[in-house]
Scaffold this active site. Sequence first.
Site, short mmCIF file in Angstrom:
data_model
loop_
_atom_site.label_atom_id
_atom_site.label_comp_id
_atom_site.label_asym_id
_atom_site.label_seq_id
_atom_site.Cartn_x
_atom_site.Cartn_y
_atom_site.Cartn_z
N ASP A 228 19.26 48.72 1.04
CA ASP A 228 20.10 47.83 1.83
C ASP A 228 21.48 47.90 1.18
OD1 ASP A 228 21.21 46.08 3.58
OD2 ASP A 228 19.63 44.57 3.42
C1 BGC Z 1 21.99 44.00 6.01
C2 BGC Z 1 21.32 45.19 6.69
C3 BGC Z 1 22.37 46.06 7.31
C4 BGC Z 1 23.36 46.50 6.25
C5 BGC Z 1 24.47 47.37 6.77
C6 BGC Z 1 23.10 44.43 5.07
O1 BGC Z 1 23.82 43.34 4.61
O2 BGC Z 1 21.04 43.26 5.30
O3 BGC Z 1 20.43 44.74 7.66
O4 BGC Z 1 21.78 47.16 7.94
O5 BGC Z 1 23.96 45.34 5.68
O6 BGC Z 1 25.34 46.63 7.56
#
Ligand code: BGC
Length: 757
Positions: A228
Amino acid sequence: MTKINDLIKKMTLEEKAALCTGASPWTTTPVERLDLPELTVSDGPHGVRRVADINNLIAASLPATCFPTASCMASTWDVDLIYAMGQALAEECIALKVDVVLGPGANMKRTPLGGRNFEYYSEDPFLAGQMAASFIDGVQSKGVGTSLKHFAANNQEFQRLSISSKMDERTLREIYLPAFETAVKKAKPWTVMCAYNKLNGTYCSENHRLLVDILKDEWGFEGFVVSDWGAVHDRVASLKGGLDLEMPGPKERRVKAVVEAVRSGAMGESVLDESVRRILGIVFKAAETSKGGLFDTAAHHALARRIAAEGMVLLKNNGILPLKEQQHIAVIGRAAEEAHFQGGGSSHINPTQVDNPFKELQKSAGETKLTYAEGYPAGTAFDQSLIDAAVKNARSADVALLYLALPDSKESEGYDRADLDLTPQQVALIKAVTAVQPMTVVILNNGAAVVMSEWIDGTAAVLEAWMMGQAGGGAIADVLYGKVNPSGRLAETFPLKLVDTPAHINFPGGNGEVRYGEGIFIGYRYYDAKEVPVHFPFGYGMSYTTFTYKNSKVSAASFKDVDGLTVSVDVTNAGKVTGKEVVQVYVHDHKSGLVRPPKELKGFAKVELQPGETKTVTLALDFRAFAYFHPAYKQWITEDGEFDILIGASVNDIRCSQTVTLQSTLELPSLLNRESTLRDWMEDPRGKRFFTSFIQQLPAQMQAAFFRGEGEVAGMDTTSFFMDTSLPDRLHYFESALPTSPEDLVDGLLAQVSQNK
Ligand code: BGC
């Protein structure tokens, strides 16, 4: 494969390390020298958030269709529709030059307070797994990748970057992993995104057991694991833990750390090569789909409208809906003029167009006079004058439609909800309007369950319209006017009050950890087991017609676990309009070694029926439908015995049942040990045999006293007492009469059991 292996040989250590960390917030590192292209990813999950400037993490994004969010998608219970949505998403990815869309989210809704529940499907792992798999199949059928997220046990926003989700192995295996497991095994996502949080003390981004032992080795995941965004704390530890690609980039220090670790011998180069191999596999796969062009915005908007209408759940209807010919409708609430159709955070889409709910209603309303009142201010402020104006409007009308949206401050990625309530103004508004206008329909836009006891009695109908996507305004009109017969069913329980919810006393945790104290009893598994009344149960939803169930059948009254079972039932549309029913199959185990929930969803199907029409719905139940995860055996097990197959329209509305007998084909090792009680010995088939023959060798008097003791002693039933006493402890009473020590005797018996001779 040879191509990739050859390439790995040609890459320098620096190039390999660089490939495992992004080059930008949204792209992987290309190697021009070797013609190795970059891979572009974008959020996800209910639309494509392709930022215009790829080097910018939070830049404005290009227009894309905002489909309904996962709460609404799951409420359709329609895997084909989700597949179609996946295909549409892939077409948009192709047009917007995106290789992998960052979704679906398959985490469980552990508590309705979870800030990101709108991005997740369900409180039930079976339903969530089926939805996630269809989403992935749909997207990937067009040569675009997905990222199944957030792996794993990411169920709250409080301290989301660091909290440790503490749970026992069985809870992990039965509740928090199966949706991922189904999606990985069935649909083979190109990538899996690891979660921010820790699982039992170890960051998911460094969790070898989770990422390697379970995901890659046990489930056979062949793609790459991406972090993530910002979930990596120690790049070398994360590579060793199975995290292949770190995002976002660029991060020069990380690349250097990897190079140094290999040079110093702190990490074997083969660990890096394995991640490079996985990433290259997907980079080349993605390159096979040529990108660019346009997508059909009108067709996708129409699809978004269909999904929204199918996912909306009619919770209450005293007959007012579908709307008939009225002279005057009072339309009240900001959400009628300003659609609330998505949630805040990384999934936020720049929509291609947005249906205005009021205007869409007007299109269906024909000659009916519509008058509008704002009803409540933006945010959580209170303004009595808006309520007064709304009451005036409602009083003079034949029907009032209240469009209410939960403000962003009460629900979003990044923070959890503080309560399950509408705003004080919204509650006051409903009460004031329903006091003068009993023909009031409440239409809700929110991402997760809200409580309603305070205001629902005065209403004539309630429609849960969720975060309904950009075409939701039209979908509401379709349902209100009966162009679409509502067929959404709740994928999450609506409780009566917050304190009733299963995780209440453990959520959100503190001191760096959150204890999953309710274990496997989340959602309906809890309410059902505890007989806690709920407002609207899992699987519930109304229609403008009624359905009857009869003639349920099973393929065999007695069956082997490996053969599974087929269940069928005849469902009839007993009303006057065409409608769709969601047939749900729950399994109930009569008796099990470890406690099980009273009902577990193991199958479902959505069927469309014309008035008077009957269809036979057939569903297959496999080994896993009857199994549970046993922490001592460390595997899914079945046990001989009877199961009820419960077929119904919600978890609380079972219409037919069949009792079947399962024969387990498993040959499990004995779990008997020194601490096992007399009851354990008597209940273990092998143990019972050796134990009984041992007892029979004891002197007659001792034999009689062994289980029974002295009868009643000090007001105590000694038989019950001794049955739950360990065998060595019980033998100590007879120590002087024994040829050897109780421990040695028990060890001898245990040896016989393990040799089984
Ligand atoms: C989120 C993810 C997301 C990623 C990219 C993170 O903060 O938890 O779900 O895909 O950011 O935006």
